[in-house]
Enzyme design. Structure first.
Site, PDB file in Angstrom:
ATOM      1  N   GLU A  55       0.827  -1.200   0.000  1.00 18.56           N
ATOM      2  CA  GLU A  55       0.000   0.000   0.000  1.00 18.56           C
ATOM      3  C   GLU A  55       0.869   1.261   0.000  1.00 18.56           C
ATOM      4  OE1 GLU A  55      -2.137  -3.096   2.634  1.00 18.56           O
ATOM      5  OE2 GLU A  55      -0.100  -2.572   2.033  1.00 18.56           O
ATOM      6  N   CYS A  81      -2.316  -3.981   7.105  1.00 21.27           N
ATOM      7  CA  CYS A  81      -1.932  -4.286   8.485  1.00 21.27           C
ATOM      8  C   CYS A  81      -2.383  -3.165   9.423  1.00 21.27           C
ATOM      9  CB  CYS A  81      -0.435  -4.514   8.594  1.00 21.27           C
ATOM     10  SG  CYS A  81       0.586  -3.093   8.142  1.00 21.27           S
ATOM     11  N   THR A 169      13.495 -41.778 -10.231  1.00 20.27           N
ATOM     12  CA  THR A 169      14.221 -40.526 -10.012  1.00 20.27           C
ATOM     13  C   THR A 169      15.726 -40.680 -10.198  1.00 20.27           C
ATOM     14  OG1 THR A 169      14.461 -40.939  -7.634  1.00 20.27           O
ATOM     15  CG2 THR A 169      12.477 -39.767  -8.365  1.00 20.27           C
ATOM     16  N   TRP A 178      21.037 -35.776 -16.204  1.00 18.95           N
ATOM     17  CA  TRP A 178      19.784 -35.150 -15.792  1.00 18.95           C
ATOM     18  C   TRP A 178      18.642 -35.921 -16.416  1.00 18.95           C
ATOM     19  CZ3 TRP A 178      20.285 -31.686 -12.090  1.00 18.95           C
ATOM     20  CH2 TRP A 178      21.472 -30.965 -11.985  1.00 18.95           C
ATOM     21  N   ASP A 208      25.014 -36.419  -4.167  1.00 22.66           N
ATOM     22  CA  ASP A 208      25.065 -35.425  -5.238  1.00 22.66           C
ATOM     23  C   ASP A 208      25.895 -34.188  -4.923  1.00 22.66           C
ATOM     24  OD1 ASP A 208      23.322 -37.119  -6.552  1.00 22.66           O
ATOM     25  OD2 ASP A 208      21.525 -35.989  -5.974  1.00 22.66           O
ATOM     26  N   GLU A 299      13.568 -31.148  -1.558  1.00 21.56           N
ATOM     27  CA  GLU A 299      14.276 -31.827  -2.653  1.00 21.56           C
ATOM     28  C   GLU A 299      15.139 -32.895  -2.012  1.00 21.56           C
ATOM     29  OE1 GLU A 299      16.104 -29.690  -5.816  1.00 21.56           O
ATOM     30  OE2 GLU A 299      14.788 -27.951  -5.603  1.00 21.56           O
TER      31      GLU A 299
END
Length: 382
Positions: A55, A81, A169, A178, A208, A299
């Site tokens: 705002e 707020c 996966t 990938w 990884d 992840e």
């Protein structure tokens, strides 16, 4: 609600979405101001924590262009707020500006606001209208993590995985880079940017050596990186310990030597041992909420994914499916075998999209409609 109200709130929602990766732990808010004759004269989105809210940004935008805002209409995605935190109350700024009407997409669940902002505007003679349910839900979805943290005292947990069409996966030998293409990886970083924290397990980190930061899209902030490491096996040479961003290790180990080495690299270590000798995941999520984590982006590998799902802690799946079949390999989640199809985890698909050559699927395990509706029925102003 008029068609113009819906159009302007749509513009405000787009402004709120532009604040992903900017406002944490505050909600993302957008605001549009139009003069009495209908011309848009100011736009704004909430800035970094401690900076001006949407705002105030929109009021400043109007002033910068030389526009008077007295008698104007304001469209805002979240109730202004009403408390003095790091910044003064936005409802006071609107009252002082002498606007005539404010249209609010969603009321604020934060206890120090929760209708008080709307009440203060109305007490000052400003007309306040609330959006219909569809727009309210859209505004809540932009801040689903904020609503979850305030109302459920836990982050909204989004589990991301990249897999082949048959749900693999990684190959049995661990190779996974990938499976999906570059476009999907960039899109995944945009979802990392949206989150307050990224969660992974020590198995994934050891396999990884990921960074788990946001690199492929611009971001003002880096999410907190949280690693579940029950036995403190994280090597002090791990790439995720390198800047930028902070690292939190959740462990069940009392090994002070290992802890000291990781703290020396800048990591924070917390002991959250459960009865099974592993990290207590519900306690971890509650602690992250106390730290201001709104959305938690997971992840991880099949073991941690399975544990989170089995504990009922996952709200949403974000799946990138590559157009290939890999046969045997590592699954998205390691779950206990079932005897009946009816016992499987049921999901509601909320979105499908083509991302490069891959398919992105969003599916929810927990529909927020129930707890949002319960709150709106009790707390939201009419």
């Amino acid at each position: 609600m008029t068609p113009l109200d819906r159009e302007r709130l749509g513009e405000a929602l787009a402004l709120a979405e532009s604040a992903f990766g900017v406002t944490e732990p505050n909600p993302r808010v957008g605001c549009v101001i139009a003069s009495a004759d209908g011309r848009v004269i100011g736009r704004g989105a909430t800035q970094q924590a401690g900076g001006p809210h949407a705002e105030v940004m929109a009021l400043r935008d109007a002033a910068r262009q030389g526009h008077a805002v007295e008698g104007a209409t304001v469209w805002v995605t979240l109730e202004p707020c009403a408390h003095h935190g790091r910044t003064p109350p936005c409802c006071d700024a609107l009252v002082d500006a002498r606007v005539a009407r404010v249209v609010v997409a969603a009321t604020d669940p934060f206890p120090k606001v929760a209708g008080a902002g709307i009440a203060r505007l109305r007490a000052a003679g400003i007309a306040v209208d609330l959006a219909d349910d569809d727009l309210a839900r859209a505004a809540q979805d932009v801040n689903i993590g904020f609503f979850s943290r305030v109302l459920r005292r836990r982050p909204w947990v989004r589990l991301k995985a990249a897999a082949s069409l048959d749900g693999v996966t990684a190959l049995a030998n661990g190779q996974s880079q990938w499976i999906t293409g570059a476009a999907a990886r960039t899109d995944g970083h945009a979802w990392r940017r949206r989150a307050s924290a990224v969660l992974s397990g020590i198995g994934t980190v050891l396999a990884d050596d990921p960074r788990l930061d946001v690199r492929l899209v611009p971001s003002m902030l880096q999410p907190l990186r949280v690693i579940v490491d029950s036995r403190l096996r994280l090597p002090a040479t791990a790439r995720l310990l390198e800047p930028p961003g902070r690292v939190l290790l959740a462990t069940a180990s009392a090994d002070q030597t290992a802890r000291a080495a990781l703290v020396a690299r800048g990591a924070e270590v917390v002991v959250l041992a459960g009865r099974d000798g592993q990290v207590d995941l519900p306690v971890l999520l509650g602690g992250l909420a106390e730290r201001g984590v709104n959305e938690l982006h997971v992840e991880a590998g099949a073991t941690l994914n399975g544990a989170l799902l089995a504990a009922g802690l996952v709200d949403e799946l974000l799946l990138y499916m590559a157009p290939q079949l890999l046969g045997s390999g590592r699954p998205i989640a390691r779950l206990a075998p079932l005897q009946r199809l009816a016992d499987g985890l049921r999901l509601q698909i909320t979105e499908t999209a083509r991302i490069g050559e891959d398919l992105r699927i969003r599916a929810r395990l927990h529909d927020p409609a129930a707890w949002l509706a319960d709150w709106r029925a009790v707390e939201a102003p009419k």
